[in-house]
Design an enzyme around this catalytic site. Structure first.
Site, PDB file in Angstrom:
ATOM      1  N   ASP A   1       0.816  -1.222   0.000  1.00 18.07           N
ATOM      2  CA  ASP A   1       0.000   0.000   0.000  1.00 18.07           C
ATOM      3  C   ASP A   1       0.843   1.262   0.000  1.00 18.07           C
ATOM      4  O   ASP A   1       2.068   1.216   0.152  1.00 18.07           O
ATOM      5  CB  ASP A   1      -0.950  -0.010   1.213  1.00 18.07           C
ATOM      6  CG  ASP A   1      -0.231  -0.344   2.521  1.00 18.07           C
ATOM      7  OD1 ASP A   1       1.001  -0.374   2.539  1.00 18.07           O
ATOM      8  OD2 ASP A   1      -0.926  -0.573   3.522  1.00 18.07           O
TER       9      ASP A   1
ATOM     10  N   ASN B   1      -7.134  -1.844  14.572  1.00 21.40           N
ATOM     11  CA  ASN B   1      -8.513  -2.188  14.223  1.00 21.40           C
ATOM     12  C   ASN B   1      -8.593  -3.460  13.379  1.00 21.40           C
ATOM     13  O   ASN B   1      -9.644  -3.754  12.813  1.00 21.40           O
ATOM     14  CB  ASN B   1      -9.183  -1.015  13.495  1.00 21.40           C
ATOM     15  CG  ASN B   1      -8.472  -0.667  12.191  1.00 21.40           C
ATOM     16  OD1 ASN B   1      -7.559  -1.387  11.774  1.00 21.40           O
ATOM     17  ND2 ASN B   1      -8.877   0.405  11.550  1.00 21.40           N
TER      18      ASN B   1
HETATM   19  C1  GLP Z   1      -0.047   0.762   8.365  1.00 22.54           C
HETATM   20  C2  GLP Z   1       0.207  -0.171   7.199  1.00 22.54           C
HETATM   21  C3  GLP Z   1      -0.051  -1.605   7.600  1.00 22.54           C
HETATM   22  C4  GLP Z   1       0.667  -1.922   8.902  1.00 22.54           C
HETATM   23  C5  GLP Z   1       0.182  -1.013   9.979  1.00 22.54           C
HETATM   24  C6  GLP Z   1       0.760  -1.309  11.336  1.00 22.54           C
HETATM   25  O1  GLP Z   1      -1.394   0.932   8.553  1.00 22.54           O
HETATM   26  N1  GLP Z   1      -0.620   0.133   6.088  1.00 22.54           N
HETATM   27  O2  GLP Z   1       0.383  -2.458   6.561  1.00 22.54           O
HETATM   28  O3  GLP Z   1       0.424  -3.253   9.252  1.00 22.54           O
HETATM   29  O4  GLP Z   1       0.508   0.308   9.576  1.00 22.54           O
HETATM   30  O5  GLP Z   1       1.824  -0.450  11.637  1.00 22.54           O
HETATM   31  P1  GLP Z   1       2.764  -0.632  12.880  1.00 22.54           P
HETATM   32  O6  GLP Z   1       3.656  -1.796  12.580  1.00 22.54           O
HETATM   33  O7  GLP Z   1       3.535   0.670  12.924  1.00 22.54           O
HETATM   34  O8  GLP Z   1       1.916  -0.838  14.063  1.00 22.54           O
END
Ligand code: GLP
Length: 243
Positions: free
Chosen positions: A67, A137
């Site tokens: 993404d 979420n």
């Molecule tokens: C973003 C990304 C996700 C990722 C999430 C969690 O939303 N689009 O792919 O899993 O962050 O991030 P973190 O690892 O910083 O908690």
């Protein structure tokens, strides 16, 4: 689903890096689905070390990122392009032409652009290993709650909770994000193997609902229960709400 419990981040990263390294050894032209977020930073550091000590050669590997924030150019310090360059790509030898990350700057023909991203994955004969983090979420990629389990690469409006988590890393006054371009849940489920990493108590509820709850679009990661080869690697706080 295989759930592996590790003591801490370091152990999670080591195990995930070893898994990826042995997959690349077995198949040098591995097709790797990549994720961003703080959970991935340590894993990428391990992969860089394994590359520098000649354990992993990325010269034939192709990558597809999940993404990107819609509206951010690749040069923006909070873009996922920038994250990937700084944390992985500038330290290893994935050829530039083998790197695919959704373009956050497209301004028209969105459906056509998203379809071409899907086509590029198909042309590469599909993703061998898809790495995932998880949102508080339960989102995977930017498939926020209510995403269809059959969804494909598309624009997706970001959830309030995700926006709050995202803007923490933005300088005050910087642009407010609203959307992303993300692979869909249907796209993710087509990967041959899925590896989800989660750490910390803030992920515990999402993890438990994903693994033990009903499959529901309210918890996008619960769709992973439909996949035949999923591994969760968790630390104890992230696993703390599992029965
Ligand atoms: C973003 C990304 C996700 C990722 C999430 C969690 O939303 N689009 O792919 O899993 O962050 O991030 P973190 O690892 O910083 O908690």
């Amino acid at each position: 689903m295989l759930v592996i419990l590790k003591r801490d981040n370091e152990e999670i990263n080591r195990q995930a890096a070893q898994l990826i390294a042995s997959a690349i050894k077995k198949k040098p032209a591995l097709i790797l689905g990549l994720a961003t977020g703080s959970t991935m930073v340590g894993l990428y550091q391990h992969l860089v070390i394994l590359h520098k000590n000649s354990t992993i050669d990325f010269s034939q590997v192709k990558t597809f990122n999940l993404d990107e924030y819609f509206g951010l150019p690749a040069t923006h310090p909070q873009s996922f392009h920038h994250f990937m360059r700084e944390n992985l790509f500038r330290h290893v030898n994935v050829p530039q032409c083998n790197i695919h990350i959704p373009d956050g700057t497209i301004r028209s023909n969105y459906d056509q652009y998203c379809a071409s991203y899907e086509q590029a994955i198909r042309d590469a004969s599909g993703i061998d290993i898809q790495l995932l983090g998880i949102g508080r979420n339960g989102h995977i990629g930017f498939n926020e709650p209510t995403s269809s389990i059959a969804s494909r690469t598309r624009l997706k409006v970001l959830d309030q909770e995700t926006l709050e988590d995202s803007v923490k890393s933005f300088a005050p006054g910087e642009e407010r994000l609203q959307c992303s371009i993300t692979m869909g849940i249907g796209t993710i489920l087509e990967a041959r193997k899925i590896l989800l990493l989660a750490t910390g108590e803030s992920k515990a509820e999402a993890v438990a609902r994903s693994i033990e709850g009903p499959v529901t679009s309210s918890v996008p990661a619960s769709a992973l229960q439909l996949h035949p080869d999923v591994t969760f690697i968790l630390d104890e706080p992230a696993a703390s709400q599992l029965t």
